[in-house]
Design an enzyme around this catalytic site. Structure first.
Site, PDB file in Angstrom:
ATOM      1  N   GLY A  22       0.832  -1.199   0.000  1.00 13.56           N
ATOM      2  CA  GLY A  22       0.000   0.000   0.000  1.00 13.56           C
ATOM      3  C   GLY A  22       0.863   1.244   0.000  1.00 13.56           C
ATOM      4  O   GLY A  22       0.594   2.208   0.719  1.00 13.56           O
ATOM      5  N   ALA A  23       1.913   1.227  -0.836  1.00 13.53           N
ATOM      6  CA  ALA A  23       2.989   2.220  -0.737  1.00 13.53           C
ATOM      7  C   ALA A  23       2.796   3.461  -1.597  1.00 13.53           C
ATOM      8  O   ALA A  23       3.631   4.359  -1.566  1.00 13.53           O
ATOM      9  CB  ALA A  23       4.323   1.560  -1.111  1.00 13.53           C
ATOM     10  N   VAL A  66      -2.016  -7.686  -2.895  1.00 14.05           N
ATOM     11  CA  VAL A  66      -1.549  -8.577  -1.824  1.00 14.05           C
ATOM     12  C   VAL A  66      -2.458  -9.790  -1.677  1.00 14.05           C
ATOM     13  O   VAL A  66      -2.104 -10.749  -0.983  1.00 14.05           O
ATOM     14  CB  VAL A  66      -1.447  -7.831  -0.478  1.00 14.05           C
ATOM     15  CG1 VAL A  66      -0.390  -6.738  -0.552  1.00 14.05           C
ATOM     16  CG2 VAL A  66      -2.801  -7.253  -0.049  1.00 14.05           C
ATOM     17  N   ASN A  69       0.912  -2.856   5.221  1.00 11.46           N
ATOM     18  CA  ASN A  69       0.076  -1.668   5.330  1.00 11.46           C
ATOM     19  C   ASN A  69      -1.135  -1.647   4.395  1.00 11.46           C
ATOM     20  O   ASN A  69      -2.088  -0.914   4.650  1.00 11.46           O
ATOM     21  CB  ASN A  69       0.948  -0.429   5.056  1.00 11.46           C
ATOM     22  CG  ASN A  69       0.145   0.833   4.904  1.00 11.46           C
ATOM     23  OD1 ASN A  69      -0.408   1.356   5.869  1.00 11.46           O
ATOM     24  ND2 ASN A  69       0.068   1.336   3.672  1.00 11.46           N
ATOM     25  N   SER A  99      -5.480  -0.944  13.676  1.00 12.01           N
ATOM     26  CA  SER A  99      -6.278   0.268  13.880  1.00 12.01           C
ATOM     27  C   SER A  99      -7.004   0.188  15.218  1.00 12.01           C
ATOM     28  O   SER A  99      -7.248  -0.913  15.736  1.00 12.01           O
ATOM     29  CB  SER A  99      -7.313   0.392  12.755  1.00 12.01           C
ATOM     30  OG  SER A  99      -8.282   1.379  13.046  1.00 12.01           O
ATOM     31  N   TYR A 159     -14.125  -3.916   8.490  1.00 13.76           N
ATOM     32  CA  TYR A 159     -12.809  -3.318   8.770  1.00 13.76           C
ATOM     33  C   TYR A 159     -12.372  -3.626  10.206  1.00 13.76           C
ATOM     34  O   TYR A 159     -11.227  -4.007  10.460  1.00 13.76           O
ATOM     35  CB  TYR A 159     -12.898  -1.814   8.553  1.00 13.76           C
ATOM     36  CG  TYR A 159     -11.584  -1.080   8.644  1.00 13.76           C
ATOM     37  CD1 TYR A 159     -10.684  -1.086   7.587  1.00 13.76           C
ATOM     38  CD2 TYR A 159     -11.264  -0.340   9.784  1.00 13.76           C
ATOM     39  CE1 TYR A 159      -9.486  -0.385   7.662  1.00 13.76           C
ATOM     40  CE2 TYR A 159     -10.069   0.356   9.869  1.00 13.76           C
ATOM     41  CZ  TYR A 159      -9.185   0.332   8.806  1.00 13.76           C
ATOM     42  OH  TYR A 159      -8.002   1.028   8.900  1.00 13.76           O
ATOM     43  N   ALA A 215     -13.347  -6.125  12.104  1.00 11.28           N
ATOM     44  CA  ALA A 215     -13.044  -7.551  12.231  1.00 11.28           C
ATOM     45  C   ALA A 215     -11.663  -7.864  11.652  1.00 11.28           C
ATOM     46  O   ALA A 215     -10.888  -8.627  12.242  1.00 11.28           O
ATOM     47  CB  ALA A 215     -14.115  -8.370  11.521  1.00 11.28           C
ATOM     48  N   LYS A 230      -9.082  -5.784  11.226  1.00 18.34           N
ATOM     49  CA  LYS A 230      -8.007  -5.173  12.009  1.00 18.34           C
ATOM     50  C   LYS A 230      -7.833  -5.865  13.358  1.00 18.34           C
ATOM     51  O   LYS A 230      -6.719  -5.932  13.896  1.00 18.34           O
ATOM     52  CB  LYS A 230      -8.277  -3.679  12.202  1.00 18.34           C
ATOM     53  CG  LYS A 230      -8.133  -2.861  10.925  1.00 18.34           C
ATOM     54  CD  LYS A 230      -6.755  -3.021  10.294  1.00 18.34           C
ATOM     55  CE  LYS A 230      -6.552  -2.096   9.104  1.00 18.34           C
ATOM     56  NZ  LYS A 230      -5.209  -2.258   8.486  1.00 18.34           N
TER      57      LYS A 230
END
Length: 257
Positions: free
Chosen positions: A16-17, A65, A91, A149, A162, A164, A166
């Site tokens: 995620g760069a 990914v 990330n 997060s 999201y 769940a 994280k």
């Protein structure tokens, strides 16, 4: 003067760069001397993001990914070029917002696929490179930082997928830290609060801003260039005896014993 966060000669893979936390992390790690393997789904944005970096120290690859074959190919190429993946910043992430009663199976699965399974894919495949080097006698085979997060620690309205995912990242972190500690591989997570990126534009809008700020003792949102200092610390020699931990970087919005 000794720089405890010197990354010279170390190869850091960042997913995620091309934007947000991933891009700011890549730039900071580049300044600290690291070689970079940068991954993102958007080839054009990734090319723009890496244009200002030293091309000799950067390997940029466009792909998802969620695609294990792609991740395996990236790690293999990175190892051949830079001598291994010495650090992984896991990330990559997406959001698909909906209340529980209205969330579709597709929205649920898309977030789980990227934010949890994608994290596992990269951890497992990059971690295998680290284990291999450890077994060959490398005393500093690698470190992994999984980006989580506050949503994974206290829940979030409208993002059960999201939250769940994280939360699952925290479990991945602790299990990997226990399993790979014997190889000298460190695995930690960073749980961010509200970071001022495109992903949090709605939260930081006039409608919700005051509500969120009221729960942050430091009284402001976290800027990306400030957020990534924690990543640099966690992948550097400065954190050499830290593993299996969840570092909260949230201005105090989530405080526990």
């Amino acid at each position: 003067m000794i720089n405890l966060m010197d990354m010279t000669g170390r190869n850091v893979m960042v997913t995620g760069a091309a934007q947000g936390i991933g891009l700011h992390a890549a730039k900071l790690l580049h300044e600290l001397g690291a070689n970079l393997t940068l991954v993102d789904t958007n080839a054009g944005t990734l090319a723009q993001a890496t244009a200002s970096l030293d091309a000799q120290r950067v390997l940029a690859k466009a792909g998802s990914v969620t695609d294990r074959g792609f991740v395996e190919a990236v790690v293999k190429e990175a190892a051949a070029r830079f001598g291994g993946v010495h650090a992984l910043v896991n990330n990559a992430g997406i959001t698909r917002t909906a209340m529980i009663s209205k969330m579709t199976p597709e929205q649920w699965q898309a977030v789980i696929d990227v934010n949890l399974t994608g994290v596992f894919n990269c951890l497992q495949i990059a971690g295998a490179d680290m284990v291999h080097r450890a077994e060959a006698g490398d005393k500093e085979p690698g470190t992994i930082v999984n980006i989580s997060s506050d949503a994974g620690r206290k829940g979030t309205v409208g993002q059960i997928n999201y939250g769940a995912a994280k939360s699952g990242v925290l479990g991945l972190t602790m299990s990997a830290a226990r399993e790979w500690g014997r190889h000298g591989i460190r695995v930690n997570s960073i749980a961010y609060g509200v970071v001022a990126t495109e992903m949090t534009e709605v939260v930081r809008s006039e409608k919700f801003r005051d509500k969120y700020l009221a729960n942050i003792p430091l009284g402001r949102f976290l800027e990306p260039d400030e957020a990534v200092k924690a990543i640099a610390f966690m992948v550097s020699p400065a954190s050499s005896f830290i593993t299996g931990q969840h570092l909260s970087v949230n201005g105090g919005s989530h405080i526990t014993a």
